[in-house]
Motif scaffolding. Structure first.
Motif, mmCIF file in Angstrom:
data_model
loop_
_atom_site.group_PDB
_atom_site.id
_atom_site.type_symbol
_atom_site.label_atom_id
_atom_site.label_comp_id
_atom_site.label_asym_id
_atom_site.label_seq_id
_atom_site.Cartn_x
_atom_site.Cartn_y
_atom_site.Cartn_z
ATOM 1 N N GLY A 1 0.723 -1.165 -0.037
ATOM 2 C CA GLY A 1 -0.058 0.041 -0.027
ATOM 3 C C GLY A 1 0.821 1.405 0.205
ATOM 4 O O GLY A 1 0.311 2.553 0.505
ATOM 5 N N LEU A 2 1.974 1.300 -0.391
ATOM 6 C CA LEU A 2 2.801 2.549 -0.201
ATOM 7 C C LEU A 2 4.115 2.418 -1.540
ATOM 8 O O LEU A 2 4.283 1.496 -1.950
ATOM 9 N N HIS B 1 0.235 -4.373 -3.932
ATOM 10 C CA HIS B 1 -0.506 -5.439 -3.455
ATOM 11 C C HIS B 1 0.476 -6.189 -2.626
ATOM 12 O O HIS B 1 0.164 -6.604 -1.543
ATOM 13 N N GLY B 2 1.832 -6.152 -2.748
ATOM 14 C CA GLY B 2 2.725 -6.579 -1.913
ATOM 15 C C GLY B 2 4.201 -6.924 -2.500
ATOM 16 O O GLY B 2 4.346 -7.297 -3.612
ATOM 17 N N ILE B 3 5.312 -6.641 -1.495
ATOM 18 C CA ILE B 3 6.517 -6.954 -2.101
ATOM 19 C C ILE B 3 7.569 -7.133 -0.821
ATOM 20 O O ILE B 3 7.440 -6.707 0.162
ATOM 21 N N THR B 4 8.628 -7.852 -1.030
ATOM 22 C CA THR B 4 9.594 -7.773 0.084
ATOM 23 C C THR B 4 10.898 -7.058 -0.492
ATOM 24 O O THR B 4 11.279 -7.151 -1.822
ATOM 25 N N HIS B 5 11.634 -6.422 0.220
ATOM 26 C CA HIS B 5 13.012 -5.841 -0.287
ATOM 27 C C HIS B 5 13.885 -5.870 1.001
ATOM 28 O O HIS B 5 13.610 -6.151 2.077
ATOM 29 N N ALA B 6 15.230 -5.732 0.709
ATOM 30 C CA ALA B 6 16.227 -5.577 1.662
ATOM 31 C C ALA B 6 17.275 -4.331 1.415
ATOM 32 O O ALA B 6 17.265 -3.962 0.213
ATOM 33 N N GLU B 7 17.791 -3.725 2.517
ATOM 34 C CA GLU B 7 18.910 -2.554 2.210
ATOM 35 C C GLU B 7 19.900 -2.810 3.084
ATOM 36 O O GLU B 7 19.869 -3.189 4.231
ATOM 37 N N ASP B 8 21.211 -2.503 2.768
ATOM 38 C CA ASP B 8 22.274 -2.837 3.312
ATOM 39 C C ASP B 8 23.262 -1.639 2.682
ATOM 40 O O ASP B 8 23.584 -1.365 1.617
ATOM 41 N N ARG C 1 -2.190 -1.869 -6.793
ATOM 42 C CA ARG C 1 -1.285 -2.242 -8.077
ATOM 43 C C ARG C 1 -0.204 -3.066 -8.001
ATOM 44 O O ARG C 1 0.396 -3.536 -6.999
ATOM 45 N N ALA C 2 0.305 -3.785 -9.099
ATOM 46 C CA ALA C 2 1.496 -4.593 -9.149
ATOM 47 C C ALA C 2 2.817 -3.781 -8.606
ATOM 48 O O ALA C 2 2.898 -2.469 -8.946
ATOM 49 N N PRO C 3 3.692 -4.385 -7.843
ATOM 50 C CA PRO C 3 4.973 -3.863 -7.368
ATOM 51 C C PRO C 3 5.716 -3.151 -8.652
ATOM 52 O O PRO C 3 5.722 -3.873 -9.846
ATOM 53 N N GLY C 4 6.601 -2.423 -8.202
ATOM 54 C CA GLY C 4 7.681 -1.678 -9.214
ATOM 55 C C GLY C 4 8.791 -1.252 -8.690
ATOM 56 O O GLY C 4 8.541 -1.031 -7.457
ATOM 57 N N PHE C 5 9.858 -0.856 -9.166
ATOM 58 C CA PHE C 5 10.888 -0.381 -8.866
ATOM 59 C C PHE C 5 11.660 0.560 -9.845
ATOM 60 O O PHE C 5 11.435 0.310 -11.017
ATOM 61 N N GLY C 6 11.869 1.668 -9.502
ATOM 62 C CA GLY C 6 12.598 2.720 -10.435
ATOM 63 C C GLY C 6 13.966 3.472 -9.683
ATOM 64 O O GLY C 6 13.881 3.534 -8.443
ATOM 65 N N LEU D 1 -4.571 3.046 7.801
ATOM 66 C CA LEU D 1 -4.333 2.208 8.856
ATOM 67 C C LEU D 1 -2.937 1.789 8.646
ATOM 68 O O LEU D 1 -2.553 1.099 7.654
ATOM 69 N N MET D 2 -1.726 2.355 9.535
ATOM 70 C CA MET D 2 -0.501 1.995 9.411
ATOM 71 C C MET D 2 -0.293 0.901 10.495
ATOM 72 O O MET D 2 -0.466 1.286 11.556
ATOM 73 N N TRP D 3 0.215 0.095 10.351
ATOM 74 C CA TRP D 3 0.882 -1.216 11.211
ATOM 75 C C TRP D 3 2.268 -1.802 10.574
ATOM 76 O O TRP D 3 2.018 -2.308 9.608
ATOM 77 N N TRP D 4 3.354 -1.611 11.381
ATOM 78 C CA TRP D 4 4.285 -2.313 10.934
ATOM 79 C C TRP D 4 4.799 -1.607 9.594
ATOM 80 O O TRP D 4 5.193 -0.490 9.635
ATOM 81 N N ASN D 5 5.082 -2.579 8.589
ATOM 82 C CA ASN D 5 5.458 -1.886 7.282
ATOM 83 C C ASN D 5 4.431 -2.034 6.544
ATOM 84 O O ASN D 5 4.498 -1.776 5.154
ATOM 85 N N PHE D 6 3.079 -1.885 6.805
ATOM 86 C CA PHE D 6 1.927 -2.052 5.926
ATOM 87 C C PHE D 6 1.255 -0.677 6.164
ATOM 88 O O PHE D 6 0.993 -0.303 7.129
ATOM 89 N N VAL D 7 0.803 -0.081 5.004
ATOM 90 C CA VAL D 7 -0.285 0.942 4.918
ATOM 91 C C VAL D 7 -1.638 0.516 4.348
ATOM 92 O O VAL D 7 -1.518 0.058 2.901
ATOM 93 N N ALA D 8 -2.520 0.352 4.946
ATOM 94 C CA ALA D 8 -3.849 -0.046 4.627
ATOM 95 C C ALA D 8 -5.124 0.657 4.976
ATOM 96 O O ALA D 8 -4.846 1.904 5.214
ATOM 97 N N ARG D 9 -6.224 0.326 4.934
ATOM 98 C CA ARG D 9 -7.509 0.806 5.481
ATOM 99 C C ARG D 9 -8.393 -0.161 6.678
ATOM 100 O O ARG D 9 -8.905 0.904 7.106
ATOM 101 N N THR D 10 -7.941 -1.384 6.641
ATOM 102 C CA THR D 10 -8.974 -2.031 7.523
ATOM 103 C C THR D 10 -8.030 -2.944 8.277
ATOM 104 O O THR D 10 -6.916 -3.497 8.019
ATOM 105 N N HIS D 11 -8.519 -3.457 9.468
ATOM 106 C CA HIS D 11 -7.807 -4.557 10.287
ATOM 107 C C HIS D 11 -7.727 -5.874 9.603
ATOM 108 O O HIS D 11 -6.687 -6.291 9.420
#
Length: 287
Positions: free
Chosen positions: A61-62, A97-104, A127-132, A233-243
């Motif tokens: 969601g972000l 809709h969802g993605i995982t990533h890592a940063e170092d 929407r589908a995830p993407g990166f730029g 509704l922001m919880w942990w790494n998620f931005v949503a609207r409902t529980h």
């Protein structure tokens, strides 16, 4: 809309496991101002000789906006992206809709930067995830535009709501969009913003209805956008609207399904999701 009253949002120090030997200063979300346009999260860290180690973790969601003043960071994600970001360059990941990533971090020198999130609106948050990656952002004198349009410069970065972000080294005075709300982060030292002093690390929320932004000497980050009319509704790494959306995303991530996927090229274990609280989560007003 009636113009909002300017308000200084002082940072609160938060622990962040991925950053060692430093304090992270968080100014968004704030208990009185949760969003600036669709900007919903701002962490400011460094400068310190430190290490960033953030193993695979999820988002929904972000969009994540990674911006450095000093140091270098490598980004990997479930799409197969592998991209180093350096000062003055932009990494922009769309979780949708969802993605995982890592940063170092790379090397052992000073690391100084901000991590920002943009809340995707209802029309785009699934929407589908993407990166730029954007290495050649528009610049004129002391102004470099990360996102949107500022001081006559237009960024090529793709966002999904009316937004602006710019790094500015003043003094400058520029016209701005009256329908946007704005905030200014003092990056290195105190700075005067429209006649008001912002302490180092502080975020001056200016509200909307402005026609000009005047910045004194010093480096700042300017954020702005049309006020968001959706409660988040922001919880942990998620931005949503409902529980229930949060529960579904957490279960999909913990279950290792296809929604988030593995971070390609990173064999470290995923960061586990926190335990859900014993009450139903509710979206909050932005003010």
């Amino acid at each position: 809309m009636i113009p909002a009253t300017p308000e200084l949002l002082e940072p609160r120090d938060v622990p962040l496991g991925g950053l060692r030997a430093t304090t992270v200063r968080r100014t968004l979300p704030h208990k009185r101002v949760r969003t600036v346009g669709a900007w919903c999260f701002l962490d400011h860290y460094g400068p310190d000789s430190q290490e960033m180690v953030v193993p695979p973790h999820p988002h929904i969601g972000l969009q994540t906006v990674s911006w450095l003043f000093d140091g270098e960071v490598d980004h990997r994600d479930a799409l197969g992206s592998l991209q180093r970001v350096r000062p003055g360059e932009l990494n922009l990941m769309t979780a949708g809709h969802g993605i995982t990533h890592a940063e170092d971090s790379v090397g052992d020198g000073p690391l100084h930067g901000v991590q920002l999130w943009v809340a995707l609106t209802d029309a785009h948050r699934e929407r589908a995830p993407g990166f730029g990656h954007y290495a050649n952002l528009p610049v004129d004198g002391g102004v470099k535009v990360l996102v949107g349009e500022f001081a006559g410069l237009v960024s090529p970065a793709e966002v999904y709501s009316p937004l602006v972000a710019a790094q500015v080294s003043g003094p400058v005075s520029v016209p701005v969009e009256p329908d946007f709300e704005y905030a200014v982060l003092a990056v290195d030292s105190p700075v005067v913003v429209n006649g008001m002093t912002v302490p180092h690390g502080g975020l001056m929320y200016l509200g909307w209805g402005l026609d000009r932004l005047s910045l004194g000497s010093g480096r700042v980050l300017v954020l702005g956008g049309e006020p968001l009319d959706e409660q988040l509704l922001m919880w942990w790494n998620f931005v949503a609207r409902t529980h229930d959306e949060i529960v579904a995303a957490r279960e999909a991530y913990q279950g290792g399904g296809a929604r988030f996927g593995p971070v390609i090229g990173d064999s470290r274990p995923f960061i586990p999701a926190p335990v859900m609280p014993g009450i139903r989560l509710k979206a909050r007003p932005n003010r």
